[in-house]
Design an enzyme around this catalytic site. Structure first.
Site, short mmCIF file in Angstrom:
data_model
loop_
_atom_site.label_atom_id
_atom_site.label_comp_id
_atom_site.label_asym_id
_atom_site.label_seq_id
_atom_site.Cartn_x
_atom_site.Cartn_y
_atom_site.Cartn_z
N THR A 96 0.83 -1.22 0.00
CA THR A 96 0.00 0.00 0.00
C THR A 96 0.86 1.26 0.00
O THR A 96 0.42 2.30 -0.50
CB THR A 96 -1.00 0.03 1.18
N VAL A 117 -3.76 4.65 0.06
CA VAL A 117 -5.21 4.51 0.26
C VAL A 117 -5.45 3.04 0.64
O VAL A 117 -6.21 2.32 0.00
CB VAL A 117 -5.99 4.87 -1.02
N HIS A 118 -4.76 2.60 1.72
CA HIS A 118 -4.60 1.19 2.08
C HIS A 118 -5.76 0.25 1.72
O HIS A 118 -5.61 -0.69 0.95
CB HIS A 118 -4.36 1.07 3.59
N ASP A 119 -6.91 0.49 2.38
CA ASP A 119 -7.99 -0.51 2.31
C ASP A 119 -8.55 -0.69 0.91
O ASP A 119 -9.04 -1.77 0.55
CB ASP A 119 -9.13 -0.12 3.26
#
Ligand code: BDR
Ligand code: CA
Length: 341
Positions: free
Chosen positions: A223, A269-271
């Site tokens: 990420t 924007v990890h998730d």
């Protein structure tokens, strides 16, 4: 990145996931999906991406957990994302208000007091579904056809751990679990060693790992390679709809802290990478490896140790995603947000 082929992996004596094979299998049929989440700025972007992709993802429910902020706020923010996506038919169940064992921690320093930076929050029109997320998971997974439901875990893994502890047989209904969490090569983001979701409830992550379900980890290692840029944020802001404006406003605010802290040219924007992995796995590469979680008190609390080189000769227990096509991710996100109002 796309040039990293299976052939190269085999030549290096490692097993890279078969990117094209995964695309063929995963792209072939619509997935039944439960999204477990603690919104959270990047969780909301992930929810919008998933809810804007009904051809590939049949979102059965959103289940919420305490994490980035308290459970009442994560549950409200999940319902806001659902409202913004125009998908009020998808139920939102509230789950665990605190981790299994450790003291609760929050990330409101990153996501703001309300868990959603850059936009004004309000009470959405539609409320929560009746009942608890853990009960919903047990009921749904025990009634599902064998290995039919995918679970995207975008926060601390408390809800699924509680469900697995109460009803271990529910693993039969699970096709796979895709986790945003962990960090190895990158180092942590809440301590030098630990990533937030694992640090927030490592004991829950251990229960899920020990259950033997098919697991994919999308850690900070990948990420932190999929970063915003002015041009990428501009392409989202240029969408002529509210979704583009909202995501632009959220991300513009959200990325500031990470950019300053890490000296990065943009923010992760990890998730949303978990949802992108489900939609377009060919954007990513990784390996099946053995991974261990440290839940002992001390400097390593919450750390994930990825045995990338197979040094310990332990059985593989996760697919560890390590690299991703950043522009491909933002193009996918932009195309899908364009479908929303
Ligand atoms: C993870 O922690 C949370 O703050 C984010 O929503 C994401 O799930 C990143 O470490
Ligand atoms: Ca999250």
């Amino acid at each position: 990145m796309k040039g990293i082929s299976l052939l190269n992996g085999l030549l290096r004596g490692v097993v890279l996931m078969s990117v094209l094979g995964a695309a063929a299998v995963q792209g072939a049929e619509r997935r039944d999906l439960i999204i477990d989440t603690d919104p959270g700025a990047d969780d909301v972007v992930a929810l919008l991406l998933a809810l804007a992709s009904p051809e590939e993802l049949n979102v059965l429910a959103i289940t919420t957990v305490a994490g980035n902020v308290r459970l009442d706020k994560t549950s409200r923010n999940a319902r806001l994302a659902r409202e913004w996506a125009g998908r009020e038919e998808v139920p939102v169940y509230a789950g665990a208000p605190r981790p299994l064992v450790r003291t609760p921690i929050y990330a409101d320093n990153v996501h703001g007091q309300e868990g959603l930076p850059g936009v004004t929050v309000y009470e959405p029109a539609k409320g929560l579904a009746q009942g608890n997320a853990v009960d919903y998971l047990i009921r749904t997974l025990s009634q599902a056809p064998a290995h039919s439901i995918t679970i995207a875990m975008l926060g601390p893994q408390t809800n699924l751990a509680l469900a697995l502890t109460q009803a271990p047989e529910i693993t039969r209904g699970i096709k796979e679990v895709v986790v945003m969490g962990g960090a190895h090569f990158n180092g942590g983001n809440i301590t030098p060693a630990a990533e937030f979701n694992l640090f927030a409830d490592p004991h829950a992550a251990q229960v899920v790992l020990d259950s033997g379900v098919r697991l994919t980890y999308v850690p900070l290692d990948v990420t932190h390679k999929i970063l915003t840029s002015e041009a990428r944020l501009a392409q989202i802001a240029a969408l002529d709809n509210q979704a583009g404006k909202r995501v632009g406003d959220i991300l513009n605010e959200y990325v500031k802290l990470d950019m300053a802290h890490y000296g990065l040219p943009g923010g992760p924007v990890h998730d949303a990478s978990v949802i992108a992995w489900l939609l377009q796995p060919e954007l990513f590469t990784g390996r099946r490896i053995h991974m261990a979680i440290d839940s002992r008190e001390g400097i390593g609390f919450g750390q994930t140790v990825a045995d990338w080189y197979g040094t310990l000769k332990q059985p593989e227990n996760v697919l560890w995603v390590e690299n991703g096509d950043a522009q491909g991710f933002f193009d996918l996100l932009t195309r899908r947000l364009a479908r929303l109002k």
